[in-house]
Design a protein around this motif. Structure first.
Motif, PDB file in Angstrom:
ATOM      1  N   LEU A 210       0.708  -0.861  -0.319  1.00  0.00           N
ATOM      2  CA  LEU A 210      -0.407   0.434  -0.128  1.00  0.00           C
ATOM      3  C   LEU A 210       1.040   1.453   0.443  1.00  0.00           C
ATOM      4  O   LEU A 210       0.504   2.418  -0.283  1.00  0.00           O
ATOM      5  CB  LEU A 210      -0.905   0.220   1.193  1.00  0.00           C
TER       6      LEU A 210
ATOM      7  N   PHE B 285     -11.625   3.273  -1.648  1.00  0.00           N
ATOM      8  CA  PHE B 285     -10.379   3.688  -2.337  1.00  0.00           C
ATOM      9  C   PHE B 285      -9.949   2.397  -1.478  1.00  0.00           C
ATOM     10  O   PHE B 285      -8.494   1.716  -2.135  1.00  0.00           O
ATOM     11  CB  PHE B 285      -9.324   4.719  -2.539  1.00  0.00           C
TER      12      PHE B 285
ATOM     13  N   ALA C 195     -10.098  -1.199  -2.219  1.00  0.00           N
ATOM     14  CA  ALA C 195      -9.668  -1.308  -3.527  1.00  0.00           C
ATOM     15  C   ALA C 195      -8.531  -2.254  -3.646  1.00  0.00           C
ATOM     16  O   ALA C 195      -7.761  -2.440  -4.209  1.00  0.00           O
ATOM     17  CB  ALA C 195     -10.455  -0.304  -4.625  1.00  0.00           C
ATOM     18  N   LEU C 196      -7.492  -0.477  -2.810  1.00  0.00           N
ATOM     19  CA  LEU C 196      -6.373  -0.637  -2.355  1.00  0.00           C
ATOM     20  C   LEU C 196      -5.563  -2.255  -1.785  1.00  0.00           C
ATOM     21  O   LEU C 196      -4.648  -2.680  -2.334  1.00  0.00           O
ATOM     22  CB  LEU C 196      -6.005  -0.180  -1.870  1.00  0.00           C
TER      23      LEU C 196
ATOM     24  N   ALA D 133      -9.959  -4.030  -9.170  1.00  0.00           N
ATOM     25  CA  ALA D 133     -10.990  -3.989  -7.891  1.00  0.00           C
ATOM     26  C   ALA D 133     -11.806  -3.286  -7.528  1.00  0.00           C
ATOM     27  O   ALA D 133     -12.957  -3.792  -7.441  1.00  0.00           O
ATOM     28  CB  ALA D 133     -10.256  -4.084  -6.319  1.00  0.00           C
ATOM     29  N   LEU D 134     -12.019  -2.387  -8.075  1.00  0.00           N
ATOM     30  CA  LEU D 134     -12.918  -1.467  -8.111  1.00  0.00           C
ATOM     31  C   LEU D 134     -14.455  -2.514  -8.781  1.00  0.00           C
ATOM     32  O   LEU D 134     -15.246  -2.063  -8.419  1.00  0.00           O
ATOM     33  CB  LEU D 134     -12.514  -0.227  -8.474  1.00  0.00           C
TER      34      LEU D 134
ATOM     35  N   ASP E  28      -7.303  -4.595  -1.681  1.00  0.00           N
ATOM     36  CA  ASP E  28      -7.606  -6.740  -3.030  1.00  0.00           C
ATOM     37  C   ASP E  28      -6.881  -6.096  -3.705  1.00  0.00           C
ATOM     38  O   ASP E  28      -6.376  -7.377  -3.910  1.00  0.00           O
ATOM     39  CB  ASP E  28      -9.368  -6.171  -3.417  1.00  0.00           C
ATOM     40  N   THR E  29      -6.532  -5.116  -4.147  1.00  0.00           N
ATOM     41  CA  THR E  29      -4.921  -5.503  -5.400  1.00  0.00           C
ATOM     42  C   THR E  29      -3.636  -5.427  -4.872  1.00  0.00           C
ATOM     43  O   THR E  29      -3.133  -6.656  -5.143  1.00  0.00           O
ATOM     44  CB  THR E  29      -4.909  -3.418  -6.057  1.00  0.00           C
TER      45      THR E  29
ATOM     46  N   TRP F 173       1.186   4.799  -2.403  1.00  0.00           N
ATOM     47  CA  TRP F 173      -0.638   5.128  -2.630  1.00  0.00           C
ATOM     48  C   TRP F 173      -0.847   5.367  -1.614  1.00  0.00           C
ATOM     49  O   TRP F 173      -2.000   6.609  -2.214  1.00  0.00           O
ATOM     50  CB  TRP F 173      -1.458   3.830  -3.405  1.00  0.00           C
TER      51      TRP F 173
ATOM     52  N   HIS G 139      -4.854   1.866 -10.860  1.00  0.00           N
ATOM     53  CA  HIS G 139      -4.351   0.823 -10.480  1.00  0.00           C
ATOM     54  C   HIS G 139      -5.120   0.266  -9.715  1.00  0.00           C
ATOM     55  O   HIS G 139      -4.440  -0.949  -9.642  1.00  0.00           O
ATOM     56  CB  HIS G 139      -3.087   1.741  -9.241  1.00  0.00           C
ATOM     57  N   ALA G 140      -6.203   0.496  -9.362  1.00  0.00           N
ATOM     58  CA  ALA G 140      -7.070   0.291  -8.288  1.00  0.00           C
ATOM     59  C   ALA G 140      -8.216  -0.577  -9.279  1.00  0.00           C
ATOM     60  O   ALA G 140      -9.184  -1.616  -8.843  1.00  0.00           O
ATOM     61  CB  ALA G 140      -7.675   1.169  -7.183  1.00  0.00           C
TER      62      ALA G 140
END
Length: 362
Positions: free
Chosen positions: A143, A245, A248-249, A312-313, A251-252, A146, A308-309
């Protein structure tokens, strides 16, 4: 789908003058008498602060609704005893913070001196569920670059002790005075993470694990990664966007960890510069691109975050919500921009605060 919970810290203010009021104990007592759900509202370091925590939610629409409800409930309890709440990450008006009568808080005042007495800053912490400590540390490691972008989106603290600080998020600069705050090195494993935390506590510089103030950490209380870089947001929909976010971050990052992809590692020194740049300019100037650590227009860096996300989003059904939220912030401004625009129109920080009270519950 991962669950997400939000903790928000709100400023207690006089509804007429906008001045901070040291009334958290009275507000909490009133909330208890009013039959408020247990463990939703809590004390914080200073008596001018009130914290609430949402339940874990899978739906971002539900999370947004709960943030709105908790803000309105907090305002209702406060108004019954003559104050109200404002989602401001610092007080625009001068204030002498009152430290709570609590053994832990008194230890902090003795240990850290003026840094404790001046810590009237209010944040938004996002908890995102993880399956294990190993996954959590894999996420924390990935993370890091970001998080300054989330800080820029949430920036809501341009004023400090009656003056324009020159920053969009001065809260984050004050927060960095804690010795354990800020970005971290790569840990690599849960074992290494827990060993580092234990070593930090063993120094005696901090009281316990609760004072591990990393930008992202494993929660002590819940099976979550806790992301701690955001100002409390002026608008509930911005808080929900930060939470969107955050999930999603996570998840990514978890996907990258499972696939054995190494984390980006610009180093703590560059991460500190990225955090400083986000605090300074928010969405009004340039940010450091998380991939290159070079300056780019804030709008371009926000687009990079979306790209980037995006996977996942989309998987979570949040892509359109995230796009619309970013477009709104870039068009209408984050909390710092709204506060400065209010100041430009009225010329009065008192008016800024009283108008932000209205925004808080909108």
């Amino acid at each position: 789908m991962r669950t997400v919970g939000v903790e928000e810290e709100l400023l207690l203010v006089d509804p007429e003058t906008g001045e901070p009021r040291a009334m958290s104990a009275a507000v909490l007592a009133r909330a208890e008498r009013d039959g408020a759900e247990p463990d939703v509202f809590e004390k914080e370091l200073h008596e001018q602060m009130l914290e609430f925590a949402t339940h874990p939610q899978s739906s971002m629409e539900s999370l947004h609704a709960e943030i709105v409800r908790c803000r309105k409930e907090a305002a209702g309890h406060a108004e019954e005893i003559g104050c109200t709440v404002a989602a401001l990450a610092t007080s625009p008006l001068p204030v002498s913070p009152a430290i709570g009568m609590n053994r832990r808080y008194r230890w902090m005042e003795e240990q850290y001196g003026i840094a404790t007495r001046e810590q009237l800053v209010l944040g938004c912490h996002v908890h995102v569920s993880v399956e294990s400590d190993e996954e959590g540390v894999g996420v924390v490691d990935r993370l890091r670059p970001w998080l300054p972008v989330l800080a820029a989106l949430s920036a809501n603290s341009p004023y400090w002790q009656g003056k324009d600080s020159g920053y969009s998020s001065y809260r984050s600069r004050v927060w960095q005075r804690w010795p354990s705050a800020g970005p971290t090195e790569i840990f690599g494993s849960a074992e290494c993470y827990h060993r580092r935390v234990a070593d930090m506590v063993a120094t005696g510089t901090i009281l316990d694990e609760g004072m591990i103030y990393f930008d992202a950490r494993l929660s002590q209380r819940y099976p979550t990664v806790e992301i701690r870089v955001s100002d409390v947001c002026l608008h509930a929909e911005t808080a929900a966007l930060i939470a969107t976010f955050a999930r999603a971050l996570v998840d990514t990052a978890a996907g990258e960890w499972r696939d054995g992809r190494e984390p980006l590692d610009p180093g703590v020194s560059l991460l500190r510069l990225a955090a400083w740049q986000a605090a300074r300019s928010g969405l009004t100037g340039e940010l450091l691109d998380p991939r290159t650590m070079r300056r780019m227009p804030a709008e371009a860096v926000v687009r990079t975050l979306l790209e980037h996300a995006a996977g996942a989003l989309e998987a979570n059904g949040d892509l359109e919500r995230a796009r619309e939220g970013c477009a709104r912030l870039l068009r209408d401004g984050n909390g710092a921009q709204v506060q400065r625009a209010l100041m430009d129109r009225s010329g009065s920080l008192r008016d800024v605060v009283t108008e932000c009270v209205r925004h808080t519950q909108a």
